[in-house]
Write a protein that holds these residues in place. Structure first.
Motif, PDB file in Angstrom:
ATOM      1  N   ASP A 170       0.821  -1.215   0.000  1.00  0.00           N
ATOM      2  CA  ASP A 170       0.000   0.000   0.000  1.00  0.00           C
ATOM      3  C   ASP A 170       0.850   1.258   0.000  1.00  0.00           C
ATOM      4  N   SER A 171       2.158   1.105  -0.236  1.00  0.00           N
ATOM      5  CA  SER A 171       3.091   2.230  -0.288  1.00  0.00           C
ATOM      6  C   SER A 171       3.332   2.865   1.074  1.00  0.00           C
ATOM      7  N   VAL A 172       3.012   2.128   2.158  1.00  0.00           N
ATOM      8  CA  VAL A 172       3.271   2.626   3.510  1.00  0.00           C
ATOM      9  C   VAL A 172       4.687   2.214   3.900  1.00  0.00           C
ATOM     10  N   VAL A 173       5.455   3.174   4.419  1.00  0.00           N
ATOM     11  CA  VAL A 173       6.827   2.899   4.848  1.00  0.00           C
ATOM     12  C   VAL A 173       6.783   2.103   6.148  1.00  0.00           C
ATOM     13  N   THR A 174       7.316   0.893   6.135  1.00  0.00           N
ATOM     14  CA  THR A 174       7.310   0.048   7.337  1.00  0.00           C
ATOM     15  C   THR A 174       8.643   0.071   8.070  1.00  0.00           C
ATOM     16  N   ARG A 175       9.714   0.378   7.380  1.00  0.00           N
ATOM     17  CA  ARG A 175      11.042   0.489   7.975  1.00  0.00           C
ATOM     18  C   ARG A 175      11.841   1.514   7.182  1.00  0.00           C
ATOM     19  N   CYS A 176      12.703   2.253   7.882  1.00  0.00           N
ATOM     20  CA  CYS A 176      13.646   3.136   7.203  1.00  0.00           C
ATOM     21  C   CYS A 176      14.756   3.467   8.181  1.00  0.00           C
ATOM     22  N   ASN A 177      15.858   3.931   7.664  1.00  0.00           N
ATOM     23  CA  ASN A 177      16.938   4.331   8.558  1.00  0.00           C
ATOM     24  C   ASN A 177      16.957   5.849   8.711  1.00  0.00           C
ATOM     25  N   GLY A 178      17.869   6.325   9.573  1.00  0.00           N
ATOM     26  CA  GLY A 178      17.922   7.759   9.845  1.00  0.00           C
ATOM     27  C   GLY A 178      18.273   8.570   8.621  1.00  0.00           C
ATOM     28  N   ALA A 179      19.115   8.017   7.754  1.00  0.00           N
ATOM     29  CA  ALA A 179      19.529   8.750   6.558  1.00  0.00           C
ATOM     30  C   ALA A 179      18.348   9.038   5.643  1.00  0.00           C
ATOM     31  N   PHE A 180      17.409   8.073   5.552  1.00  0.00           N
ATOM     32  CA  PHE A 180      16.240   8.278   4.700  1.00  0.00           C
ATOM     33  C   PHE A 180      15.329   9.360   5.299  1.00  0.00           C
ATOM     34  N   ALA A 181      15.114   9.297   6.627  1.00  0.00           N
ATOM     35  CA  ALA A 181      14.265  10.303   7.270  1.00  0.00           C
ATOM     36  C   ALA A 181      14.890  11.695   7.175  1.00  0.00           C
ATOM     37  N   GLU A 182      16.219  11.763   7.368  1.00  0.00           N
ATOM     38  CA  GLU A 182      16.901  13.065   7.322  1.00  0.00           C
ATOM     39  C   GLU A 182      16.837  13.696   5.929  1.00  0.00           C
ATOM     40  N   LEU A 183      16.679  12.864   4.910  1.00  0.00           N
ATOM     41  CA  LEU A 183      16.579  13.386   3.546  1.00  0.00           C
ATOM     42  C   LEU A 183      15.428  14.386   3.424  1.00  0.00           C
ATOM     43  N   PHE A 184      14.376  14.172   4.255  1.00  0.00           N
ATOM     44  CA  PHE A 184      13.197  15.049   4.206  1.00  0.00           C
ATOM     45  C   PHE A 184      13.088  15.891   5.466  1.00  0.00           C
ATOM     46  N   GLY A 185      14.190  15.966   6.272  1.00  0.00           N
ATOM     47  CA  GLY A 185      14.198  16.783   7.476  1.00  0.00           C
ATOM     48  C   GLY A 185      13.310  16.232   8.569  1.00  0.00           C
ATOM     49  N   LEU A 186      13.169  14.909   8.650  1.00  0.00           N
ATOM     50  CA  LEU A 186      12.280  14.277   9.627  1.00  0.00           C
ATOM     51  C   LEU A 186      13.042  13.273  10.480  1.00  0.00           C
ATOM     52  N   GLN A 187      12.372  12.829  11.546  1.00  0.00           N
ATOM     53  CA  GLN A 187      12.878  11.733  12.359  1.00  0.00           C
ATOM     54  C   GLN A 187      12.294  10.413  11.827  1.00  0.00           C
ATOM     55  N   VAL A 188      12.956   9.299  12.174  1.00  0.00           N
ATOM     56  CA  VAL A 188      12.496   7.991  11.698  1.00  0.00           C
ATOM     57  C   VAL A 188      11.045   7.743  12.082  1.00  0.00           C
ATOM     58  N   ASP A 189      10.676   8.066  13.326  1.00  0.00           N
ATOM     59  CA  ASP A 189       9.308   7.816  13.790  1.00  0.00           C
ATOM     60  C   ASP A 189       8.271   8.643  13.024  1.00  0.00           C
ATOM     61  N   ASP A 190       8.718   9.781  12.450  1.00  0.00           N
ATOM     62  CA  ASP A 190       7.792  10.617  11.679  1.00  0.00           C
ATOM     63  C   ASP A 190       7.515  10.023  10.299  1.00  0.00           C
ATOM     64  N   VAL A 191       8.347   9.072   9.867  1.00  0.00           N
ATOM     65  CA  VAL A 191       8.208   8.511   8.518  1.00  0.00           C
ATOM     66  C   VAL A 191       7.516   7.153   8.547  1.00  0.00           C
ATOM     67  N   ILE A 192       7.911   6.313   9.502  1.00  0.00           N
ATOM     68  CA  ILE A 192       7.351   4.960   9.557  1.00  0.00           C
ATOM     69  C   ILE A 192       5.851   5.015   9.816  1.00  0.00           C
ATOM     70  N   GLY A 193       5.101   4.248   9.039  1.00  0.00           N
ATOM     71  CA  GLY A 193       3.646   4.207   9.169  1.00  0.00           C
ATOM     72  C   GLY A 193       2.917   5.144   8.236  1.00  0.00           C
ATOM     73  N   LYS A 194       3.646   5.937   7.488  1.00  0.00           N
ATOM     74  CA  LYS A 194       3.018   6.876   6.560  1.00  0.00           C
ATOM     75  C   LYS A 194       3.319   6.475   5.121  1.00  0.00           C
ATOM     76  N   LYS A 195       2.444   6.894   4.223  1.00  0.00           N
ATOM     77  CA  LYS A 195       2.701   6.666   2.805  1.00  0.00           C
ATOM     78  C   LYS A 195       3.797   7.616   2.330  1.00  0.00           C
ATOM     79  N   LEU A 196       4.536   7.169   1.331  1.00  0.00           N
ATOM     80  CA  LEU A 196       5.665   7.961   0.863  1.00  0.00           C
ATOM     81  C   LEU A 196       5.219   9.321   0.356  1.00  0.00           C
TER      82      LEU A 196
END
Length: 553
Positions: A155-181
């Motif tokens: 469903d395009s929901v991010v289930t796992r990511c590392n800090g580098a991926f979250a930092e790419l958008f100025g976010l924390q890991v917890d702000d990305v996991i569980g949301k659609k890209l």
């Protein structure tokens, strides 16, 4: 038409599975093989689930005795029968039988068969725990990578990511996991990734491409890579992807190399052998130093997994691995030309995607010491520690086995009992060291003189026994007794002095198929005491005349 059956290799592999496996003939849906786990877990239904019965009988049994999760037994059974009859992969309605709760599914089996795989609730919980541990491992693994990495579901929901991926958008890991890209990334990037990943959700595959997108009002160029991600059931569950900013490619290359070294370091420090071989060629793509030392691969060029499995067994094992998901605790005896002695290895195999190729992951440990320890314990349990001969327990087991094997035949047999004359005096005058030497020397002479014996044993103290099967009757056994006596009555020289020890032998000769071995042992003992009473250093054949009170009319 002959009766369909599974090969011995398939049956042997199925026996390793902790899940219940039932193989059906695709043509008539009759049971052709059941593995041990199924026989144990579904023991109450064995009358309707055995080779030759139709699966309809088992389903009827479930409808009557089982409890289906949706409450509709008849409807569930019909649904199960329809799925099984179609011979395609399908999950079947779960049910409770007794205290066990089962989930099950059907799939194409080896050859012209259908495979039913049943798993009880306890094992499902175990699998869930293992899956949770696996997810933690995946998170730790991607955390050490310096490049942006993410995992998405269908469903395009991010289930796992590392800090580098979250930092790419100025976010924390917890702000990305569980949301659609699309909720965290720029529209252009989310849409570009979605387009590239679309075929990966339909069929397993990989994609790499140079992409461009706008982030923070700046044009970015990146190297995008993604591949299909399989779930525990084997179906595609999502994708795993990464983004590398190619504007700083040199730095990224250094970081990737460092991450690879760190990952290799993790595997290198593993306490067991880890190897990854290419599924098609068998060539090892990676192995740690423990694995290399275990298999003696240090100086070998392009080693293959044929070192562990022959080509025929390897191909069959891969098919079986695909069918059951993985193979656990396979014991292998390995003896390579350069090895001083054989090794025992315990290995597990599971499928793996490595460096974009289908591979096989080998977890291998050396169990040679455990095997030797087990064998040593077995030897201590069965052998006399001083002489190395069989002990009393092993000899009595041998008598019982021979009694069962020979029952009803006219096979001649004979039991000897030997006792050393003068052994106590030797111990008292020359010490126990001389006594132990004499017992050891006696055992050597018995092996030499009684090499035709089925078994030579030390019953205890200075008493020995021998069993002969089909070596002749009274005349031949008297000749053998004479030869043994002659060997034992040769002087025993301890530190240049004659120990003054001889031997007395008693033996019985009988039909092995019509006797009580314990009674024959008693008779041999009686004859041995008669030999001692007659002057020692001689043999005596048991005859009824030795016990007239037991054999009178």
């Amino acid at each position: 038409m002959g009766i369909l059956s599974v090969s011995k290799d398939v049956a042997a592999t199925a026996a390793l599975s902790r899940d219940s496996l039932v193989f059906l003939d695709k043509n008539d849906l009759k049971v052709i093989h059941i593995n041990p786990a199924a026989k144990k877990q579904l023991a109450d239904a064995q009358s309707v689930l055995r080779a030759g019965t139709e699966i309809k009988q088992f389903l009827a049994y479930l409808a009557k005795n089982g409890e289906f999760s949706d409450g509709d037994a008849v409807g569930s059974v019909r649904q199960a029968l329809a799925s099984i009859s179609s011979a395609s992969q399908a999950d079947l309605p779960g049910f409770r039988l007794g205290k066990a709760v089962f989930t099950w599914h059907c799939d194409a089996g080896p050859g012209d068969t259908i495979a039913l795989v049943l798993r009880d609730g306890g094992k499902a919980q175990e699998l869930a725990r293992a899956l949770a541990d696996h997810k933690i491992f995946i998170q730790h693994l991607i955390d050490v990578l310096p490049i942006p990495v993410y995992l998405k579901n269908r469903d395009s929901v991010v289930t796992r990511c590392n800090g580098a991926f979250a930092e790419l958008f100025g976010l924390q890991v917890d702000d990305v996991i569980g949301k659609k890209l699309i909720e965290v990334a720029p529209d252009s990037l989310a849409k570009t990734i979605a387009e590239h990943e679309k075929p990966l959700l339909i069929a397993e595959g990989q994609v790499r491409d140079d992409i461009s997108f706008v982030l923070d009002d700046k044009e970015r160029a990146a190297l995008f890579a993604a591949s299909s991600l399989k779930g525990p059931s084997g179906s595609i569950a999502g994708t795993i992807g990464s983004l590398v900013d190619v504007t700083s490619l040199k730095k990224a290359q250094a970081e990737v190399a460092e991450a690879a070294d760190r990952l290799t370091g993790l595997l290198e420090s593993a306490p067991i052998g880890v190897g990854i071989s290419n599924r098609e060629t068998g060539v090892f793509q990676f192995f740690n130093s423990t694995f290399a030392k275990m298999l003696d691969l240090e100086e070998e060029k392009d080693p293959t997994d044929s070192i562990l499995l022959s080509e025929r067994y390897r191909q069959q094992s891969l098919k079986d691995m695909d069918m059951v998901g993985e193979l656990h605790d396979v014991e292998i005896r390995l003896r390579r030309p350069q090895m001083a002695e054989a090794k025992w290895l315990k290995t597990s195999l599971e499928p793996l995607s490595f460096e974009g190729e289908e591979s096989v992951l080998w977890w291998t440990s050396d169990i040679t010491k455990q095997k030797h320890a087990a064998r040593e314990l077995q030897n201590k349990a069965n052998n006399d520690e001083l002489t190395g001969l069989a002990n009393r327990a092993r000899f009595m087991q041998k008598l019982e086995q021979c009694e069962n094997v020979l029952r009803g035949t006219n096979t001649p047999a004979s039991l000897f009992i030997l006792d050393l004359d003068g052994f106590k005096n030797l111990n008292d005058t020359k010490g126990h060291a001389a006594g132990d030497w004499l017992l050891t020397e006696t055992s050597k002479r018995l092996k030499r003189a009684g090499r035709r014996a089925e078994e030579v044993a030390r019953l205890g103290g200075d008493e020995f026994t021998m069993l002969f099967i089909n070596k002749g009757r009274e005349k031949e056994m008297c000749e053998i007794a004479g030869a043994i006596l002659a060997e034992l009555n040769q002087p025993f020289m301890w530190k240049g002095e004659d120990c003054g020890v001889s031997a007395s032998i008693g033996f019985s000769v009988f039909d092995g198929g019509h006797c009580d071995m314990n009674e024959q042992l008693r008779r041999a003992d009686k004859a041995m005491y008669q030999a001692k009473a007659a002057g020692k250093a001689q043999y005596c054949l048991y005859t009824p005349e030795l016990e007239p009170e037991l054999h009178h009319d």
